[in-house]
Design a protein around this motif. Structure first.
Motif, PDB file in Angstrom:
ATOM      1  N   GLU A 144       0.821  -1.213   0.000  1.00 31.77           N
ATOM      2  CA  GLU A 144       0.000   0.000   0.000  1.00 31.77           C
ATOM      3  C   GLU A 144       0.852   1.258   0.000  1.00 31.77           C
ATOM      4  OE1 GLU A 144      -2.560  -0.055   3.454  1.00 31.77           O
ATOM      5  OE2 GLU A 144      -3.331  -2.032   2.844  1.00 31.77           O
ATOM      6  N   LEU A 145       1.919   1.217   0.740  1.00 27.21           N
ATOM      7  CA  LEU A 145       2.759   2.405   0.886  1.00 27.21           C
ATOM      8  C   LEU A 145       3.737   2.567  -0.274  1.00 27.21           C
ATOM      9  CD1 LEU A 145       3.544   2.084   4.715  1.00 27.21           C
ATOM     10  CD2 LEU A 145       2.137   3.843   3.625  1.00 27.21           C
ATOM     11  N   GLY A 146       3.710   1.630  -1.200  1.00 20.05           N
ATOM     12  CA  GLY A 146       4.593   1.748  -2.359  1.00 20.05           C
ATOM     13  C   GLY A 146       6.019   1.285  -2.097  1.00 20.05           C
ATOM     14  N   HIS A 147       6.244   0.618  -0.980  1.00 18.98           N
ATOM     15  CA  HIS A 147       7.585   0.114  -0.676  1.00 18.98           C
ATOM     16  C   HIS A 147       7.798  -1.291  -1.223  1.00 18.98           C
ATOM     17  CE1 HIS A 147       8.902   3.435   1.783  1.00 18.98           C
ATOM     18  NE2 HIS A 147       7.800   3.376   2.514  1.00 18.98           N
ATOM     19  N   ALA A 148       6.743  -1.850  -1.785  1.00 15.00           N
ATOM     20  CA  ALA A 148       6.871  -3.207  -2.313  1.00 15.00           C
ATOM     21  C   ALA A 148       6.052  -3.311  -3.588  1.00 15.00           C
ATOM     22  CB  ALA A 148       6.389  -4.219  -1.279  1.00 15.00           C
ATOM     23  N   TYR A 149       6.368  -4.312  -4.390  1.00 15.13           N
ATOM     24  CA  TYR A 149       5.603  -4.532  -5.615  1.00 15.13           C
ATOM     25  C   TYR A 149       5.511  -6.027  -5.880  1.00 15.13           C
ATOM     26  CZ  TYR A 149      10.359  -4.910  -7.464  1.00 15.13           C
ATOM     27  OH  TYR A 149      11.662  -5.257  -7.653  1.00 15.13           O
ATOM     28  N   ALA A 150       4.382  -6.408  -6.463  1.00 10.72           N
ATOM     29  CA  ALA A 150       4.170  -7.821  -6.767  1.00 10.72           C
ATOM     30  C   ALA A 150       4.584  -8.083  -8.202  1.00 10.72           C
ATOM     31  CB  ALA A 150       2.707  -8.176  -6.571  1.00 10.72           C
ATOM     32  N   MET A 151       5.093  -9.275  -8.439  1.00  2.00           N
ATOM     33  CA  MET A 151       5.522  -9.614  -9.779  1.00  2.00           C
ATOM     34  C   MET A 151       5.431 -11.116  -9.965  1.00  2.00           C
ATOM     35  SD  MET A 151       9.027  -8.426 -11.588  1.00  2.00           S
ATOM     36  CE  MET A 151       8.406  -6.802 -12.003  1.00  2.00           C
ATOM     37  N   GLU A 152       4.465 -11.523 -10.737  1.00  2.00           N
ATOM     38  CA  GLU A 152       4.274 -12.942 -11.051  1.00  2.00           C
ATOM     39  C   GLU A 152       4.245 -13.820  -9.801  1.00  2.00           C
ATOM     40  OE1 GLU A 152       6.119 -14.399 -14.474  1.00  2.00           O
ATOM     41  OE2 GLU A 152       6.986 -12.470 -15.058  1.00  2.00           O
ATOM     42  N   GLY A 153       3.500 -13.391  -8.800  1.00  2.00           N
ATOM     43  CA  GLY A 153       3.348 -14.213  -7.607  1.00  2.00           C
ATOM     44  C   GLY A 153       4.368 -13.952  -6.525  1.00  2.00           C
ATOM     45  N   ASP A 154       5.470 -13.266  -6.887  1.00  2.00           N
ATOM     46  CA  ASP A 154       6.446 -12.868  -5.884  1.00  2.00           C
ATOM     47  C   ASP A 154       6.133 -11.445  -5.441  1.00  2.00           C
ATOM     48  OD1 ASP A 154       7.828 -15.224  -6.319  1.00  2.00           O
ATOM     49  OD2 ASP A 154       9.236 -14.319  -7.745  1.00  2.00           O
ATOM     50  N   VAL A 155       6.581 -11.113  -4.242  1.00  2.00           N
ATOM     51  CA  VAL A 155       6.502  -9.723  -3.807  1.00  2.00           C
ATOM     52  C   VAL A 155       7.902  -9.293  -3.400  1.00  2.00           C
ATOM     53  CG1 VAL A 155       5.461  -8.070  -2.227  1.00  2.00           C
ATOM     54  CG2 VAL A 155       4.155 -10.083  -2.950  1.00  2.00           C
ATOM     55  N   TYR A 156       8.344  -8.151  -3.928  1.00  2.00           N
ATOM     56  CA  TYR A 156       9.683  -7.659  -3.617  1.00  2.00           C
ATOM     57  C   TYR A 156       9.629  -6.335  -2.884  1.00  2.00           C
ATOM     58  CZ  TYR A 156      11.297 -11.174  -6.914  1.00  2.00           C
ATOM     59  OH  TYR A 156      11.548 -12.349  -7.541  1.00  2.00           O
ATOM     60  N   PHE A 157      10.631  -6.136  -2.063  1.00  2.00           N
ATOM     61  CA  PHE A 157      10.794  -4.836  -1.411  1.00  2.00           C
ATOM     62  C   PHE A 157      11.513  -3.914  -2.386  1.00  2.00           C
ATOM     63  CE2 PHE A 157      12.782  -1.589   1.136  1.00  2.00           C
ATOM     64  CZ  PHE A 157      11.810  -1.303   2.089  1.00  2.00           C
ATOM     65  N   ARG A 158      11.002  -2.694  -2.487  1.00  2.00           N
ATOM     66  CA  ARG A 158      11.587  -1.726  -3.427  1.00  2.00           C
ATOM     67  C   ARG A 158      12.637  -0.907  -2.681  1.00  2.00           C
ATOM     68  NH1 ARG A 158       6.972   0.512  -5.507  1.00  2.00           N
ATOM     69  NH2 ARG A 158       7.081  -0.598  -7.478  1.00  2.00           N
ATOM     70  N   ILE A 159      13.873  -1.270  -2.870  1.00  2.00           N
ATOM     71  CA  ILE A 159      14.939  -0.628  -2.097  1.00  2.00           C
ATOM     72  C   ILE A 159      15.040   0.869  -2.407  1.00  2.00           C
ATOM     73  CG2 ILE A 159      17.446  -0.481  -1.918  1.00  2.00           C
ATOM     74  CD1 ILE A 159      17.566  -3.421  -1.602  1.00  2.00           C
ATOM     75  N   ASP A 160      14.760   1.250  -3.629  1.00  2.00           N
ATOM     76  CA  ASP A 160      14.858   2.669  -3.980  1.00  2.00           C
ATOM     77  C   ASP A 160      13.858   3.529  -3.218  1.00  2.00           C
ATOM     78  OD1 ASP A 160      16.974   2.430  -5.638  1.00  2.00           O
ATOM     79  OD2 ASP A 160      15.774   2.178  -7.464  1.00  2.00           O
ATOM     80  N   SER A 161      12.853   2.885  -2.631  1.00  2.00           N
ATOM     81  CA  SER A 161      11.856   3.655  -1.891  1.00  2.00           C
ATOM     82  C   SER A 161      12.303   3.901  -0.452  1.00  2.00           C
ATOM     83  CB  SER A 161      10.526   2.899  -1.868  1.00  2.00           C
ATOM     84  OG  SER A 161      10.599   1.794  -0.969  1.00  2.00           O
ATOM     85  N   PHE A 162      13.436   3.363  -0.099  1.00  2.00           N
ATOM     86  CA  PHE A 162      13.897   3.483   1.287  1.00  2.00           C
ATOM     87  C   PHE A 162      15.330   4.016   1.299  1.00  2.00           C
ATOM     88  CE2 PHE A 162      15.529   1.720   5.334  1.00  2.00           C
ATOM     89  CZ  PHE A 162      14.586   2.273   6.195  1.00  2.00           C
ATOM     90  N   PRO A 163      15.460   5.344   1.315  1.00  2.00           N
ATOM     91  CA  PRO A 163      16.787   5.969   1.160  1.00  2.00           C
ATOM     92  C   PRO A 163      17.794   5.563   2.232  1.00  2.00           C
ATOM     93  CG  PRO A 163      15.030   7.597   0.984  1.00  2.00           C
ATOM     94  CD  PRO A 163      14.378   6.332   1.435  1.00  2.00           C
ATOM     95  N   ALA A 164      17.304   5.207   3.407  1.00  2.00           N
ATOM     96  CA  ALA A 164      18.241   4.881   4.485  1.00  2.00           C
ATOM     97  C   ALA A 164      18.868   3.505   4.305  1.00  2.00           C
ATOM     98  CB  ALA A 164      17.531   4.941   5.832  1.00  2.00           C
ATOM     99  N   TYR A 165      18.506   2.806   3.252  1.00  2.00           N
ATOM    100  CA  TYR A 165      19.029   1.452   3.069  1.00  2.00           C
ATOM    101  C   TYR A 165      20.557   1.464   3.048  1.00  2.00           C
ATOM    102  CZ  TYR A 165      19.235  -3.389   1.635  1.00  2.00           C
ATOM    103  OH  TYR A 165      19.476  -4.739   1.613  1.00  2.00           O
ATOM    104  N   GLY A 166      21.147   0.549   3.815  1.00  2.00           N
ATOM    105  CA  GLY A 166      22.607   0.471   3.853  1.00  2.00           C
ATOM    106  C   GLY A 166      23.209   1.121   5.082  1.00  2.00           C
TER     107      GLY A 166
END
Length: 474
Positions: free
Chosen positions: A131-153
């Motif tokens: 809902e918050l746009g931090h993840a996206y579904a793709m062919e049954g998988d769901v991935y975390f969208r790292i670009d949506s989280f600037p503090a990553y790393g």
RNA sequence: GGCGACGUAGCCAAGUGGUAAGGCAGAGGUCUGCAAAACCUCCAUCACCAGUUCGAUUCUGGUCGUCGCCUCCA
């Protein structure tokens, strides 16, 4: 002086204060239960034990979660190979780990949640990320969208811009937006279904990614912000980094205030112990080799500082066993002591108080038990010396006993496992005492040798004969 | 290739800008009928090189070595 801990998040030692005074919320990464845990795992788990003991000693209520990962690639493989569903396969290894922990005298955590029992919580968390746009579904998988989280790393200090993006892509089935995006949910394969590792969800039939369980279970039991999160260094990236991303993106709150990472126990060559490569030792191996679990505990806990890489050798465990014996011996001597009235024991009294202060300081300094134990043994020597000289009174005795108790509150090695002697052995010891009274030393020495061959060493002391176990030999 | 850690006596290992805790093992003593236990004594200049400093094991740079993470792993 208060506890200072090395926080991996900042790379510095910081004073530890729980968010809510008097309550410590800690989450520690437990094992994946697809086989026996190795002794390196145990080192980490004993670090968790040390942390929680210190928290309790400082007067806090501890709320401690250690997860048991009971669904992952290897569990699925192994279950399938054994013709089982995963819920039939994992209990045996859960029991194995918990039993090892018990033998090593680790205090139990308040919760040992299983991943498979928290799928609804994971679904909720993943849904929120979608809902918050931090993840996206793709062919049954769901991935975390790292670009949506600037503090990553921030935790691992990895510069993801310069990172090669090759290996990861090759192992994933489907295209992701970015190579370093990681899976929150994985579409079920035929085999996943076969072994009961597939759940019906809004994103389709599938199973959890590795990291999501920790975020979901941590917040369920402890809330959105933890005081402390610990694990082995190998979890720092990507596991803990991803936990932070998931939790903070979903909750918009700091996930954990302190991060502690325990260094590895290596094999003798200095290489990492690793279940998948097969070069590891288990607690059972060491017990089968005749080692005392308490000595192993001592060595894992106090053999080296927790952020120092180290390895276990037979020699090191034997040295630890000897240290345990000396601590117990001193406690026994003190407990048997009948102080002479009016004895001047100011010296040992002062020494013991200094020792207590030094010990406490060592622990407060990032749980430096190795150093603390060094301080204790300095007092041990002087206490034995004072006992020899008859210069220990009530005050001195109490002060030294207090120091031993303070150390044992972390070490937990003084209490021995209850042991009794066979009747015929008792009889032999009595016979030998008879012989000694007659000054029939030939007989008494013969009996002593006989018992030594059976693994018992006798010690004649003023208070009577004492015995202890050693490896049986001639 | 990128990032990082470590290298202290036979072994385990703490630590500090002013000549290195502790434990095990070893040697020699004291004590003991003999042992055991306990105690006493002995046992290292901190990988190497250069620099900073009055002074470095501790700071800086380099060399060599070992290992970790970057991919499932405590």
């Amino acid at each position: 002086m208060t506890l200072r801990l090395h926080n991996s998040l900042t790379g510095r030692k910081e004073e530890f204060q729980p968010l809510e005074p008097g309550v410590v919320r800690m989450y520690t990464c437990g094992p994946t239960v697809w086989g026996p845990a190795h002794i390196g795992n145990m080192r980490s788990f004993l670090l968790y034990d040390l942390i929680r003991r210190q928290m309790r000693l400082s007067g806090c209520e501890v709320r401690h979660v250690m997860n048991l990962t009971d669904v992952d690639d290897r569990i699925i493989e192994q279950s399938d190979a054994a013709g089982m569903v995963i819920s039939e396969f994992t209990p045996r290894w859960e029991e194995s780990v918990l039993s090892d922990l018990k033998r090593l005298r680790a205090e139990p955590a308040e919760w040992y949640p299983r991943a498979t029992q928290h799928v609804p919580e994971m679904i909720e968390l993943i849904s929120r990320l979608l809902e918050l746009g931090h993840a996206y579904a793709m062919e049954g998988d769901v991935y975390f969208r790292i670009d949506s989280f600037p503090a990553y790393g921030a935790l691992s200090k990895l510069d993801r811009r310069g990172k090669p993006v090759t290996t990861r892509v090759a192992t994933d089935k489907y295209e992701k937006e970015s190579a370093s995006d990681f899976a929150l949910w994985k579409a079920a394969t035929e085999r996943d279904r076969r072994v009961g590792a597939a759940w019906q969800t809004p994103f389709g039939l599938g199973r959890p990614g590795w990291h999501i369980e920790c975020s979901a279970m941590a917040s369920k039991y402890l809330g959105e912000t933890l005081d402390l999160h610990a694990g082995g260094v190998d979890l720092l990236f990507p596991h803990h980094e991803n936990e932070i991303a998931q939790s903070e993106a979903a909750n918009r709150k700091p996930f954990s205030r302190y991060w502690l990472h325990g260094e590895h126990l290596t094999i003798a060559t200095g290489d990492k112990m690793s279940k998948s490569s097969g070069n590891f030792l288990t607690l059972s191996d060491l017990l089968a080799a005749g080692h005392d679990p308490v000595a192993i505990r001592f060595q894992l806990l106090a053999g080296a500082h927790y952020r120092q890489r180290t390895h276990l050798s037979d020699e090191a465990i034997r040295a630890a066993a000897e240290q345990v014996r000396r601590l117990r011996e001193l406690e026994l001597r003190l407990s048997l002591l009948v102080p002479r009235p009016g004895v001047d024991d100011a010296a040992i009294y002062e020494t013991a108080l200094d020792g207590q202060a030094a010990y406490r300081e060592a622990i407060d300094d990032d749980l430096n038990l190795a150093q603390g134990v060094g301080q204790v043994f300095e007092v041990v020597r002087q206490a034995n010396s004072a006992l020899d000289a008859g210069r220990v009174g009530t005050a001195g005795r109490e002060a030294v006993l207090q120091l031993l108790a303070a150390a044992d509150a972390h070490l937990d090695v003084l209490r021995g496992d209850e042991e009794s002697l066979d009747e015929d052995v008792e009889r032999l010891i009595e016979e030998r005492e008879e012989a000694r009274r007659r000054r029939d030393f030939a007989t008494s020495d013969r009996i002593r040798d006989e018992l030594r061959g059976r693994g018992l060493v006798l010690e004649d002391s003023r208070e009577g004969v004492r015995w202890r176990r050693v490896p049986a030999s001639g």
